[in-house]
Every structure is written in structure tokens, then in C-alpha cells.
Scaffold this motif. Structure first.
Motif, mmCIF file in Angstrom:
data_model
loop_
_atom_site.group_PDB
_atom_site.id
_atom_site.type_symbol
_atom_site.label_atom_id
_atom_site.label_comp_id
_atom_site.label_asym_id
_atom_site.label_seq_id
_atom_site.Cartn_x
_atom_site.Cartn_y
_atom_site.Cartn_z
ATOM 1 N N GLU A 157 0.826 -1.202 0.000
ATOM 2 C CA GLU A 157 0.000 0.000 0.000
ATOM 3 C C GLU A 157 0.864 1.257 0.000
ATOM 4 O O GLU A 157 0.579 2.226 -0.695
ATOM 5 N N GLU A 158 1.936 1.235 0.764
ATOM 6 C CA GLU A 158 2.787 2.416 0.852
ATOM 7 C C GLU A 158 3.469 2.708 -0.471
ATOM 8 O O GLU A 158 3.461 3.852 -0.945
ATOM 9 N N ASP A 159 4.049 1.700 -1.101
ATOM 10 C CA ASP A 159 4.724 1.914 -2.385
ATOM 11 C C ASP A 159 3.735 2.363 -3.457
ATOM 12 O O ASP A 159 4.052 3.208 -4.304
ATOM 13 N N PHE A 160 2.536 1.774 -3.428
ATOM 14 C CA PHE A 160 1.513 2.139 -4.405
ATOM 15 C C PHE A 160 1.149 3.613 -4.262
ATOM 16 O O PHE A 160 1.101 4.355 -5.251
ATOM 17 N N LEU A 161 0.905 4.043 -3.032
ATOM 18 C CA LEU A 161 0.491 5.427 -2.814
ATOM 19 C C LEU A 161 1.607 6.407 -3.120
ATOM 20 O O LEU A 161 1.359 7.479 -3.702
ATOM 21 N N VAL A 162 2.835 6.075 -2.762
ATOM 22 C CA VAL A 162 3.964 6.945 -3.105
ATOM 23 C C VAL A 162 4.050 7.096 -4.622
ATOM 24 O O VAL A 162 4.228 8.206 -5.149
ATOM 25 N N GLY A 163 3.897 5.983 -5.339
ATOM 26 C CA GLY A 163 3.976 6.028 -6.793
ATOM 27 C C GLY A 163 2.844 6.830 -7.409
ATOM 28 O O GLY A 163 3.073 7.680 -8.287
ATOM 29 N N VAL A 164 1.612 6.581 -6.965
ATOM 30 C CA VAL A 164 0.461 7.284 -7.528
ATOM 31 C C VAL A 164 0.545 8.779 -7.238
ATOM 32 O O VAL A 164 0.344 9.611 -8.140
ATOM 33 N N VAL A 165 0.832 9.132 -5.990
ATOM 34 C CA VAL A 165 0.897 10.556 -5.643
ATOM 35 C C VAL A 165 2.008 11.257 -6.412
ATOM 36 O O VAL A 165 1.853 12.393 -6.853
ATOM 37 N N SER A 166 3.123 10.571 -6.624
ATOM 38 C CA SER A 166 4.220 11.182 -7.385
ATOM 39 C C SER A 166 3.814 11.451 -8.826
ATOM 40 O O SER A 166 4.331 12.372 -9.465
ATOM 41 N N THR A 217 1.517 6.343 -16.138
ATOM 42 C CA THR A 217 2.903 6.572 -15.731
ATOM 43 C C THR A 217 3.286 5.846 -14.448
ATOM 44 O O THR A 217 4.465 5.831 -14.080
ATOM 45 N N LEU A 218 2.305 5.230 -13.763
ATOM 46 C CA LEU A 218 2.640 4.467 -12.557
ATOM 47 C C LEU A 218 3.655 3.376 -12.862
ATOM 48 O O LEU A 218 4.522 3.071 -12.045
ATOM 49 N N PHE A 219 3.558 2.779 -14.044
ATOM 50 C CA PHE A 219 4.425 1.661 -14.395
ATOM 51 C C PHE A 219 5.788 2.109 -14.923
ATOM 52 O O PHE A 219 6.650 1.288 -15.185
ATOM 53 N N THR A 220 5.957 3.397 -15.078
ATOM 54 C CA THR A 220 7.247 3.904 -15.583
ATOM 55 C C THR A 220 7.852 4.845 -14.547
ATOM 56 O O THR A 220 8.646 4.422 -13.715
ATOM 57 N N VAL A 221 7.417 6.098 -14.541
ATOM 58 C CA VAL A 221 8.006 7.057 -13.615
ATOM 59 C C VAL A 221 7.470 6.926 -12.203
ATOM 60 O O VAL A 221 7.985 7.549 -11.271
ATOM 61 N N GLY A 222 6.413 6.109 -11.997
ATOM 62 C CA GLY A 222 5.863 5.944 -10.667
ATOM 63 C C GLY A 222 6.491 4.814 -9.869
ATOM 64 O O GLY A 222 6.202 4.659 -8.680
ATOM 65 N N THR A 223 7.346 4.028 -10.487
ATOM 66 C CA THR A 223 8.058 2.979 -9.767
ATOM 67 C C THR A 223 9.280 3.582 -9.075
ATOM 68 O O THR A 223 9.679 4.716 -9.365
ATOM 69 N N GLY A 275 11.748 4.354 -11.638
ATOM 70 C CA GLY A 275 11.331 5.504 -12.424
ATOM 71 C C GLY A 275 11.521 6.810 -11.681
ATOM 72 O O GLY A 275 11.928 7.819 -12.266
ATOM 73 N N MET A 276 11.240 6.790 -10.373
ATOM 74 C CA MET A 276 11.430 8.013 -9.585
ATOM 75 C C MET A 276 12.903 8.363 -9.447
ATOM 76 O O MET A 276 13.272 9.538 -9.426
ATOM 77 N N ARG A 277 13.756 7.361 -9.360
ATOM 78 C CA ARG A 277 15.191 7.633 -9.296
ATOM 79 C C ARG A 277 15.649 8.359 -10.562
ATOM 80 O O ARG A 277 16.448 9.304 -10.502
#
Length: 317
Positions: A63-72, A113-119, A122-124
Motif C-alpha cells: 500500500e505504501e509503495d503504491f500510494l507513493v507512486g500514484v501521488v508522485s 505513468t505508474l508503471f514507468t516514472v511511478g516505480t 522511475g522516480m530515481r
């Protein structure tokens, strides 16, 4: 200029920054006004299982990783923290409802973009040398409100959100047909000063007709394009509900999609270069405005006040 037809109002200058939202129309609209009954499933409710429609792959996130990715993907990490918290709660509420409504707990209505820049990888890449700072901030934000949901009559709500309103948010029933008591017009006048609040698109008569023929194959127009648009019906929020073009009537949302407009809140006038569409806002205009949330946060509102404003009548669990 041969003539013009005003379909909406609102035309103010722009000075603030719009939200970094990969898909401002996400989440998708509710299908009707019947509350979904949570489906029973045996999936781990502390995880989100998301299908990548492009590849068919199902990915599992905590849940935490999902929300960090979506919010980003939905809001710039540099946004006010209280706006980021409001975005986190809205997203968590919406996707918990999506998960519960799926027999196997798998859903796919997420920012592409969750599957690219939201991982994390991807964020790195996207954040570069700011990765540690931004990822830490997003993680702390998610942890601060993790598990909190918006409820109406004891059930999670359909917590829609969008990038920039037209100054007044929209009634869900006027956009999708299903009425939700917590998705009603509310003031979001801070959006009127946002960069990206107003945009323009010029379409030639030939291209306009070609686009509309994909919606109505028996569309007929006369020889004078200045007379094509008529009989516009707008909502309380100023969005085009329906408008006639030639012998056919089109929903504003359909016209928006066919012409690639940023919202269905637009005016149109016929000029020497074609039809000039002046568009206000960005997205479907229902629920929380991400730009409005940032405006409220900058004015001193906390995330609870932001959520209560944009989702009236709801309670925070």
C-alpha cells in the motif's frame, strides 16, 4: 472574423502553477449512481494488485509503495504537504473501492505513468539527485495519513479528482449521469489564477467535420461554417452539456474528446483561420481540484479542511 458563438464564460489571466498530473482525468468516472457493493475476495488487503493494460502484466505493490507512486504521478513533490496529504487520502479511498469491487482484487484504472516514472526505479530517474529528498518527503506524507479513507453513509466514496477546475467544480450527474451527494459544485476560484487555466485550440472546418463524423456519420452542415454551432446548453459550472453542430447535438464531453480539448468548459468562435476554442480548466472538473488543493494549502488549510471542502458531507475514517 465571420461570427462567433459563446458557449461559456470565465476568462481570467493566469499566474500560478498547475499540478503535475500525468492523467488529469483519472480516476475514471463512476458508471452510475448505485454504490458498488464490496466484492469478497481472498487477496491481501494490505497490497494493491494492478494490471498494466499495455503489457497485460499484473504487478503487486505494498500500500505504501503504491500510494507513493500514484501521488508522485498526480502531484509534484514540491507541492504543499497538506495538498499532498489530501491527494493521498483521495487516491487511497478511490483505489480501495476499486480493489474491493474487483472479484480478484485486480484493477487497472491507474495513471499510465505508474508503471514507468511511478516505480522506485522511475522516480530515481525522474528525480535525479533530488530522489532522496522527494522520495523521503512522499513516503513521510503517505505514512502520515496511511489508512485514512473518506466515507459517506459509512461507505468509501468515489473520490474523483482532476488537475484544474474552471473556478467551480462540477456536479457528477452533469458529466457522467450518476448523481453523488458529495460530488457537487463547490468553489475553487483559486484555479482561475493557475498557469494552464486557459488554453486555446484552432480547428479548421474540414478537420472539425471529420472529427465529428466519427461520432455521427450522418452529420450534415451547410456551406457557412459560421452557422454550424448553435443551441448550446451549459451546466451551473459553465461546462458545455450539449451543443448542436449542423443537424446533430453533441455532448460537451464527447466534443472535448474528439477535438482533444483540455476540458468541456469552452467557448468557440469562427475566425479566418477556423474554429477557435478557448478552454478553461483541465480535466473532468468533478471532485477535488489538485490546483485548488494546493491553493487552499498555501492559504493555511490542512488536508482535512481541503477534503471536507471538495467532498462535502463526507467523514474521514
Amino acid at each position: 472574423m465571420k461570427g462567433y458563438l459563446l458557449l461559456t464564460v470565465l476568462s481570467l489571466l493566469i499566474v500560478l502553477t498547475a499540478p503535475l498530473s500525468a492523467l488529469p482525468d483519472k480516476p475514471a468516472p463512476p458508471a452510475d449512481d448505485t454504490p458498488e457493493e464490496p466484492a469478497s475476495n481472498t487477496q491481501d488487503e494490505t497490497a494493491f494488485r494492478v494490471k498494466n493494460e499495455a503489457t497485460g502484466e499484473v504487478l503487486s505493490f505494498s500500500e505504501e509503495d503504491f500510494l507513493v507512486g500514484v501521488v508522485s504521478c498526480e502531484m509534484a513533490p514540491s507541492s504543499p504537504v497538506e495538498a499532498l496529504k489530501a491527494q493521498t487520502v483521495a487516491a487511497y479511498t478511490y483505489y480501495c473501492k476499486q480493489r474491493a469491487a474487483s472479484p480478484d482484487g485486480v484493477f487497472s484504472n491507474v495513471p499510465e505513468t505508474l508503471f514507468t516514472v511511478g516505480t522506485d526505479e522511475g522516480m530515481r530517474t525522474r528525480f535525479g539527485d533530488r530522489y532522496d529528498k522527494w522520495h523521503s518527503l512522499l513516503t513521510e506524507t503517505v505514512q502520515a495519513v496511511k489508512g485514512q479513507k473518506l466515507l459517506y453513509n459509512g461507505e468509501p466514496i468515489t473520490a474523483c479528482y482532476h488537475a484544474i477546475s474552471a473556478g467551480l467544480t462540477e456536479r457528477a450527474a452533469d458529466v457522467w449521469g450518476g448523481d453523488y451527494p458529495y460530488l457537487q459544485p463547490v468553489d475553487s476560484s483559486g484555479d482561475l489564477m493557475a498557469e494552464g487555466y486557459e488554453s486555446t485550440v484552432t480547428v479548421t472546418p474540414d478537420n472539425l467535420k471529420a472529427a465529428l463524423l466519427t461520432l455521427e456519420s450522418d452529420l450534415v452542415t451547410d456551406d457557412d461554417p459560421a452557422t454550424w454551432f448553435h443551441d448550446a446548453d451549459t451546466t451551473k459550472s459553465g461546462f458545455v452539456k450539449t451543443v448542436a453542430v449542423g443537424n446533430k447535438s453533441f455532448a460537451g464531453t464527447k466534443l472535448r474528446a474528439a477535438l482533444g480539448l483540455r476540458s468541456a468548459c469552452f467557448t468557440v468562435q469562427y475566425t479566418d483561420t477556423g474554429f477557435l476554442f478557448t478552454v478553461h480548466g483541465y480535466g473532468h472538473n468533478v471532485g477535488m481540484s489538485q490546483t485548488g488543493a494546493k491553493y487552499m494549502a498555501n492559504a493555511g488549510a490542512d488536508y482535512k479542511e481541503i477534503l471536507a471542502h471538495y467532498y462535502p458531507g463526507t467523514t474521514l475514517q
